[in-house]
Enzyme design. Structure first.
Site, mmCIF file in Angstrom:
data_model
loop_
_atom_site.group_PDB
_atom_site.id
_atom_site.type_symbol
_atom_site.label_atom_id
_atom_site.label_comp_id
_atom_site.label_asym_id
_atom_site.label_seq_id
_atom_site.Cartn_x
_atom_site.Cartn_y
_atom_site.Cartn_z
ATOM 1 N N CYS A 1 0.811 -1.225 0.000
ATOM 2 C CA CYS A 1 0.000 0.000 0.000
ATOM 3 C C CYS A 1 0.848 1.282 0.000
ATOM 4 O O CYS A 1 1.954 1.299 0.511
ATOM 5 C CB CYS A 1 -0.943 0.113 1.192
ATOM 6 N N ARG B 1 3.595 0.561 -5.201
ATOM 7 C CA ARG B 1 3.407 -0.026 -3.869
ATOM 8 C C ARG B 1 2.093 -0.793 -3.750
ATOM 9 O O ARG B 1 1.828 -1.449 -2.739
ATOM 10 C CB ARG B 1 3.435 1.065 -2.797
ATOM 11 N N TRP C 1 -2.790 -2.510 -1.693
ATOM 12 C CA TRP C 1 -2.362 -3.880 -1.994
ATOM 13 C C TRP C 1 -2.981 -4.705 -0.883
ATOM 14 O O TRP C 1 -2.513 -4.667 0.261
ATOM 15 C CB TRP C 1 -0.844 -3.968 -1.986
ATOM 16 N N ASN D 1 -1.092 2.116 5.778
ATOM 17 C CA ASN D 1 -0.212 1.102 5.168
ATOM 18 C C ASN D 1 0.366 0.280 6.316
ATOM 19 O O ASN D 1 0.965 0.836 7.228
ATOM 20 C CB ASN D 1 0.901 1.813 4.390
ATOM 21 N N GLY D 2 0.152 -1.025 6.274
ATOM 22 C CA GLY D 2 0.683 -1.891 7.331
ATOM 23 C C GLY D 2 -0.342 -2.931 7.743
ATOM 24 O O GLY D 2 -1.299 -3.203 7.007
ATOM 25 N N GLU E 1 17.098 -22.741 -6.307
ATOM 26 C CA GLU E 1 16.651 -21.364 -6.484
ATOM 27 C C GLU E 1 17.813 -20.471 -6.935
ATOM 28 O O GLU E 1 17.645 -19.597 -7.785
ATOM 29 C CB GLU E 1 16.010 -20.859 -5.183
ATOM 30 N N LYS F 1 17.802 -18.320 -10.440
ATOM 31 C CA LYS F 1 18.045 -16.870 -10.517
ATOM 32 C C LYS F 1 19.173 -16.575 -11.495
ATOM 33 O O LYS F 1 19.060 -15.694 -12.334
ATOM 34 C CB LYS F 1 18.421 -16.291 -9.144
ATOM 35 N N GLU G 1 18.128 -17.386 -15.261
ATOM 36 C CA GLU G 1 17.098 -16.541 -15.882
ATOM 37 C C GLU G 1 17.576 -15.098 -16.092
ATOM 38 O O GLU G 1 17.074 -14.410 -16.966
ATOM 39 C CB GLU G 1 15.789 -16.565 -15.083
ATOM 40 N N HIS H 1 26.902 -38.973 -9.241
ATOM 41 C CA HIS H 1 26.251 -39.947 -10.132
ATOM 42 C C HIS H 1 26.110 -39.418 -11.559
ATOM 43 O O HIS H 1 25.234 -39.850 -12.293
ATOM 44 C CB HIS H 1 24.870 -40.328 -9.574
ATOM 45 N N LYS I 1 6.170 -11.612 -15.672
ATOM 46 C CA LYS I 1 5.971 -11.709 -14.219
ATOM 47 C C LYS I 1 4.912 -12.748 -13.893
ATOM 48 O O LYS I 1 5.012 -13.468 -12.919
ATOM 49 C CB LYS I 1 5.582 -10.330 -13.675
#
Ligand code: F6R
Length: 607
Positions: free
Chosen positions: A2, A28, A75, A101-102, A479, A483, A486, A502, A602
């Site tokens: 937010c 935001r 948000w 916001n929070g 991961e 990163k 990509e 192996h 995205k």
């Protein structure tokens, strides 16, 4: 996440300024928008679900009258995106408006208390209680500023709040705890916002509010106070040197680096998950005969990490499946006794949604973890939890991965509590681990940014890298590989370290870079053997190790030193940070834009 904004003018109209500032805060949050002003002694509120320009077309928020106004771009965290849940929120009589916001953690308890004294609520948000609390306090004739101060003392959680009131229409009162709030000081006008770019076209004089401080803005000046004592605080504004473009990224060159840096906070927010929902999910999982964890890409790696935690903490077997493989591989096993715990940052990934729909059709219970309230996943889920990361602008997932792992481990711990599989002592160690996560993340960022950048510089000409880990660190290694490949377009490899002998080992030759994710956990002693195998083939080893590490560090050509003592289940949340930085710096070093890797979107809404 937010965004909030506010403006007090000597003369003029708040609408154009609020609209413009909200546009600059859209990064935001962007599921709902609203503004409020005092006009002719009455509150005027314009708000609705939708992006700022959609709401502008519908309600003409840029034409709002008045010289004192507040605005919000949302948000969603509590309550899906809708007109009712959009900010500003007002009290029963329509005399107080608030934007926030929070997350207010004790809102349920305060709501029940206020309802018992006759207050009526219109939204499902945590924010609305603030307007009613202030309304209640105003009955004691203590004035608007004191009414807000008293209300703030009763709130726990994180908040940047801005309020206006018809009884004192010349001012905005704002309060801050843990959520950002900055004041812009102009001539005949003062501003507030979640972030500096919101008011940069009108003033470059800014001052930050600290935790547990409040500010009273009129067109003539700004007064700062401590919430607890009401004591005045003296702080001079500083001059902002940034352009609007730089300021939107808080001075970072790319959103990805900004989002990597936000993780102490975004993980803290993810851990604020309501225990009621954790318990609902834990109950569904403990009743089920079969449980699957479904996701794609980075979200799948979060699931993989969680699988280890579910087994080790709650002694529950959960099968992690890449969503696009789910129906082909497991459709025959899905029935009414099946639970699918589905993880998707966007809540809109086509492969994930197809798997969820297929599971639902066969009678499964769907549990969702997502960053986008109101997304399709939230609508398909029987129970869902928001990971509270705020919008992620970089295409590569960073802060949303660590938030997902945090939420999933919380579910695993809730399940362990239900099944009594952990001792009090073990639970305490985990709880203190959750509490210390933001600190560990901050320490890592502070200590490792330059070191990782140096390592990238040294290895920038290599054409491939391998990431190895054991146990829960396999997820971290995967991961790290994702990163790097990509963002840098390098064909990278990741393996469980034990499996490397192996097959993968035949690739290793003089100078081949192998990154070991090696926390000091149950798997550590076996990792030492794997490092030795690589060294014997003249690989160059980059060891991500704990501060008190012995052997892996001494065998490594480069070390990345992490905080010691992180409980094993929480290590992916911290150990992934240097890997995110590694990928980021490598992309920048190669001249690529890490925010927009080629061929990637995205949210992947095609099969
Ligand atoms: C990688 C990345 C993707 C997503 C994947 C799933 O950095 O961002 O791999 O993780 O496309 O997306 P969500 O979580 O939105 O379902």
């Amino acid at each position: 996440m937010c965004g909030i904004s506010g403006v007090v003018l000597e003369t003029g109209q708040v609408g154009p300024i609020l609209y413009d500032s909200l546009k600059r805060l859209e990064y935001r949050g962007y599921d709902s928008v609203g503004e409020a002003a005092v006009v002719d002694g009455r509150l005027l509120v314009k708000k609705d679900q939708g992006k700022i320009d959609e709401v502008e077309r519908e309600l003409r928020i840029s034409e709002l009258d008045g010289i004192v106004g507040i605005g919000h771009t949302r948000w969603a965290t509590h309550g899906a995106p809708s007109r009712e849940n959009a900010h500003p929120h007002t009290d029963c009589k329509g005399t107080v408006a608030v934007v926030h916001n929070g997350i207010i953690e004790n809102f349920m308890q305060l709501k029940q208390e206020l309802e018992a004294t006759g207050h009526e609520f219109r939204s499902r948000t945590d924010t609305e209680i603030v307007a009613h609390l202030v309304e209640e306090n105003l009955k004691r004739r203590i004035g608007f500023v004191e009414a807000v101060r008293d209300a703030a003392k009763r709130l726990s959680g994180a908040y940047a709040l801005a309020l206006i009131c018809t009884a004192e229409p010349d001012k905005i009162v704002c309060v801050r705890k843990e959520s950002p709030l900055v004041i812009g000081s102009g001539v005949g006008a003062n501003y507030l916002a979640s972030d500096i770019p919101a008011f940069l076209p009108w003033t470059k004089q800014a001052l930050f509010l600290e935790d547990d401080e409040m500010a009273v803005l009129t067109s003539k000046g700004v007064r700062l106070l401590k919430v607890e004592s009401g004591e005045e605080v003296l702080r001079k504004p500083f001059t902002v040197e940034w352009s609007v473009e730089t300021a939107t990224k808080s001075g970072f060159p790319y959103f990805m680096l900004k989002e990597i840096d936000e993780q102490p906070n975004s993980v803290r927010n993810a851990l604020r998950t309501d225990p009621i929902y954790l318990d609902l999910m834990a109950s569904a999982i403990s009743r089920a005969k079969r449980v699957f964890l479904l996701a794609c890409g980075t979200s799948y790696h979060a699931c993989l990490a969680a699988t280890y935690a579910f087994a080790n903490l709650a002694k529950v077997e959960i099968t992690p499946v890449v969503a696009s493989e789910f129906l082909d591989g497991y459709a025959a096993l899905i029935d009414h006794d099946t639970v699918v715990l589905t993880v998707s940052q966007s809540g809109e990934t086509a492969d994930t949604l197809t798997a969820v729909r297929g599971a639902k059709d066969r009678g499964a219970t769907v549990l969702g973890v997502t960053n986008v309230m109101g997304s399709t996943l939230t609508r398909l889920s029987d129970v869902y939890i928001g990971q509270n990361s705020g919008p992620e602008m970089g295409v590569a997932a960073t802060k949303t991965f660590t938030a997902q792992v945090s939420v999933l481990i919380k579910i695993a711990v809730a399940l362990a509590q239900k099944r009594k599989t952990l001792s009090e002592k073990e639970l305490q160690v985990l709880q203190s681990g959750f509490d210390r996560l933001p600190e560990w993340l901050s320490m890592t960022l502070l200590a490792q940014k330059e070191n990782v950048r140096r390592i990238v510089e040294k290895y920038a000409d290599r054409i491939s890298f391998c990431f190895l880990g054991r146990g829960i660190s396999v997820a971290t290694a995967l991961e790290g590989r994702l990163k790097l490949l990509e963002l840098s377009y390098l064909p990278a490899i990741a393996y469980p370290a034990g499996e490397s002998k192996h097959g993968f080992i035949s690739v290793v030759e003089d100078g081949y870079p192998v990154i070991f994710v090696a926390p000091n956990d149950e798997a550590y002693s076996k990792v030492i053997g794997n490092v030795m195998e690589m060294k014997a083939r003249h690989a160059q080893v980059i060891g991500i190790v704990e501060r008190d590490d012995g052997q892996v560090a001494s065998l490594s050509d480069e070390t990345i030193i992490m905080p010691a003592g992180i409980p094993s289940s929480l290590t992916p949340i911290v150990f992934v940070l240097p890997l995110q930085l590694f990928a980021y710096y490598m992309a920048v070093r190669k001249g690529y834009n890490p925010d927009f890797p080629r061929n990637l979107a995205k949210s992947v809404t095609v099969h």
